[in-house]
Scaffold this motif. Structure first.
Motif, PDB file in Angstrom:
ATOM      1  N   VAL A  93       0.841  -1.197   0.000  1.00 55.44           N
ATOM      2  CA  VAL A  93       0.000   0.000   0.000  1.00 55.44           C
ATOM      3  C   VAL A  93       0.873   1.243   0.000  1.00 55.44           C
ATOM      4  O   VAL A  93       2.053   1.196   0.360  1.00 55.44           O
ATOM      5  CB  VAL A  93      -0.953   0.033   1.227  1.00 55.44           C
ATOM      6  CG1 VAL A  93      -1.893  -1.133   1.191  1.00 55.44           C
ATOM      7  CG2 VAL A  93      -0.156   0.031   2.524  1.00 55.44           C
TER       8      VAL A  93
ATOM      9  N   ALA B 192      -4.085  -5.969   0.167  1.00 53.60           N
ATOM     10  CA  ALA B 192      -5.528  -5.848  -0.047  1.00 53.60           C
ATOM     11  C   ALA B 192      -6.224  -7.183   0.229  1.00 53.60           C
ATOM     12  O   ALA B 192      -7.319  -7.210   0.806  1.00 53.60           O
ATOM     13  CB  ALA B 192      -5.805  -5.386  -1.480  1.00 53.60           C
TER      14      ALA B 192
ATOM     15  N   GLU C 281      -8.443   0.765  -4.519  1.00 57.37           N
ATOM     16  CA  GLU C 281      -8.146  -0.393  -3.691  1.00 57.37           C
ATOM     17  C   GLU C 281      -9.197  -0.643  -2.622  1.00 57.37           C
ATOM     18  O   GLU C 281      -9.569  -1.799  -2.365  1.00 57.37           O
ATOM     19  CB  GLU C 281      -6.774  -0.206  -3.029  1.00 57.37           C
ATOM     20  CG  GLU C 281      -6.312  -1.416  -2.249  1.00 57.37           C
ATOM     21  CD  GLU C 281      -5.002  -1.165  -1.544  1.00 57.37           C
ATOM     22  OE1 GLU C 281      -4.035  -1.878  -1.841  1.00 57.37           O
ATOM     23  OE2 GLU C 281      -4.952  -0.248  -0.695  1.00 57.37           O
TER      24      GLU C 281
ATOM     25  N   ASP D 284     -12.135  -2.515  -3.910  1.00 60.03           N
ATOM     26  CA  ASP D 284     -11.772  -3.916  -4.148  1.00 60.03           C
ATOM     27  C   ASP D 284     -11.710  -4.706  -2.844  1.00 60.03           C
ATOM     28  O   ASP D 284     -12.144  -5.863  -2.780  1.00 60.03           O
ATOM     29  CB  ASP D 284     -10.424  -3.999  -4.868  1.00 60.03           C
ATOM     30  CG  ASP D 284     -10.482  -3.452  -6.280  1.00 60.03           C
ATOM     31  OD1 ASP D 284     -11.589  -3.410  -6.844  1.00 60.03           O
ATOM     32  OD2 ASP D 284      -9.430  -3.051  -6.809  1.00 60.03           O
TER      33      ASP D 284
END
Length: 380
Positions: free
Chosen positions: A64, A230, A286, A289
């Motif tokens: 990230v 993620a 992100e 998702d």
């Protein structure tokens, strides 16, 4: 202020003192000290990874974005092994001791570089340490308390100034009823100052405020920094959704590096409500998702076929924050209204109406409620 190259190793100041500058370590990283709460509360020595990335790319940490306000550091010496690191990595790396041997994210305003100055006559016997932040810090923690300042908050700040000075902290346990597990959280004087002054809110403050909510997700497990990939964060959410039932909503406070938004998820119905105190549109990135995949995993565990696409509703009519750093207080106000809304009509209210605002009294109600709860359950 950026880190300097620290190429100068030795010199002499105007008073004839030999000055040794901090050197770079053998790997090229800048030597530094990591602090928590105050400059005097040093928890570790470390090196800063200043490896440059190609133009147009962001430096990342565990998949990230690291963000401009954080640095990538590697701890070289542990001073306070049980001190909590600012961005835990899942449930495995929570403390300074556990972070040895790996790179972690650390806020730049909690990193110091320094010089050791000594007189030629005294040599090593008399040494004076000086520290400076690698980035400008906020002014001293002070409050402007007027005649109309709520008494409960005056009491909280008076207690905190004495009890949490000098880098001292206070800890509390997350409620298992609210979070499905117990976990220790730590709060600093700067956290209480943020509540009392309307400053930038930490996840621990929101966790404590929300203890009475049964279906809440710990923001320390789903944030953009220090919470894993993620996929890991989706699995964390899926695990949290497992105990849900039809019609159950989960409140997710999401920290996108330096801004808080609220996401309310009904995993059974494949519906998500998004609330941003800045009234920005839902970012197709992100975070979307992470939530979508968590719902998909949850439905697979139930052996139910998920919908082709999760419905995201943008609550664009939520009251907008009035300051630069009060997104946390507005999020807490959203949460309070949702949990008191037995009919769950918050979506109709915030999806269409455009004249909704929060007054100073509305926000003070949140701060007073926090102050009363803190003084009753946490202050000793």
């Amino acid at each position: 202020m950026k880190l300097e190259d620290n190429k100068k190793v030795a010199g002499e100041d105007d008073n004839g003192r030999a000055v040794e500058e901090m050197k770079e370590d053998s790997s090229g990283g800048s030597v530094c000290r990591l602090v928590v709460g105050s400059l005097s509360n040093i928890v570790a020595c470390a090196t800063i990874d200043e490896v440059r990335v190609p133009e147009g790319h962001e430096k990342t940490m565990h998949g990230v974005s690291l963000g401009k306000k954080n640095a990538r550091v590697s701890i070289t010496k542990v001073i306070q092994g049980d001190a909590k690191i600012p961005f835990p990595i899942g449930d495995e790396i929570l403390t300074v001791q556990e972070a040895m041997g790996t790179f972690i994210a650390w806020p730049r305003n909690m990193i110091t570089v320094g010089t050791i100055a000594k007189t030629k006559k005294a040599h090593a016997k008399k040494m004076k340490k000086t520290y400076k932040l690698i980035e400008d810090v906020e002014p001293e923690l002070v409050l402007q308390i007027g005649l109309n300042y709520p008494f409960a908050m005056k009491r909280l700040w008076t207690w905190a100034k004495e009890a949490l000075s000098g880098g001292r902290t206070i800890s509390f346990e997350l409620s298992k009823e609210a979070f499905s597990f117990t976990k220790k959280q730590i709060m600093f004087l700067s956290d209480i100052h943020a509540v009392c002054s309307g400053g930038e809110m930490a996840g621990s403050v929101i966790c404590l405020f929300i203890q009475s909510i049964r279906w809440f997700v710990d923001p320390g497990t789903i944030g953009a920094i220090g919470c894993g990939s993620a996929v890991q964060r989706s699995r964390e959410l899926c695990t949290r959704f497992k105990d849900s039932r039809k019609g159950q909503h989960f409140l997710l406070s999401y920290n996108d590096v330096n801004h808080l938004t609220l996401t309310v998820v009904n995993p059974y119905a494949d519906v998500v409500y998004y609330m941003d105190p800045l009234k920005r549109r839902i970012a197709n990135g992100e975070w979307v998702d992470v939530v979508d995949n968590a719902i998909k995993m949850y439905k697979e565990d139930l052996k139910k076929v998920p919908k082709k696409k999760v419905l995201w509703e943008n609550m664009a009519r939520v009251p907008v924050q009035t300051g630069n750093k009060d997104c946390g207080l507005f999020l807490m106000r959203y949460m309070m209204e949702i949990i008191h809304d037995k009919e769950l009509e918050f979506a109709n209210k915030w999806l269409r109406r455009s004249n909704l605002v929060y007054t100073e009294d509305d926000i003070n109600e949140i701060r007073v409620e926090f102050a009363k709860y803190f003084m009753k359950h946490c202050a000793s």
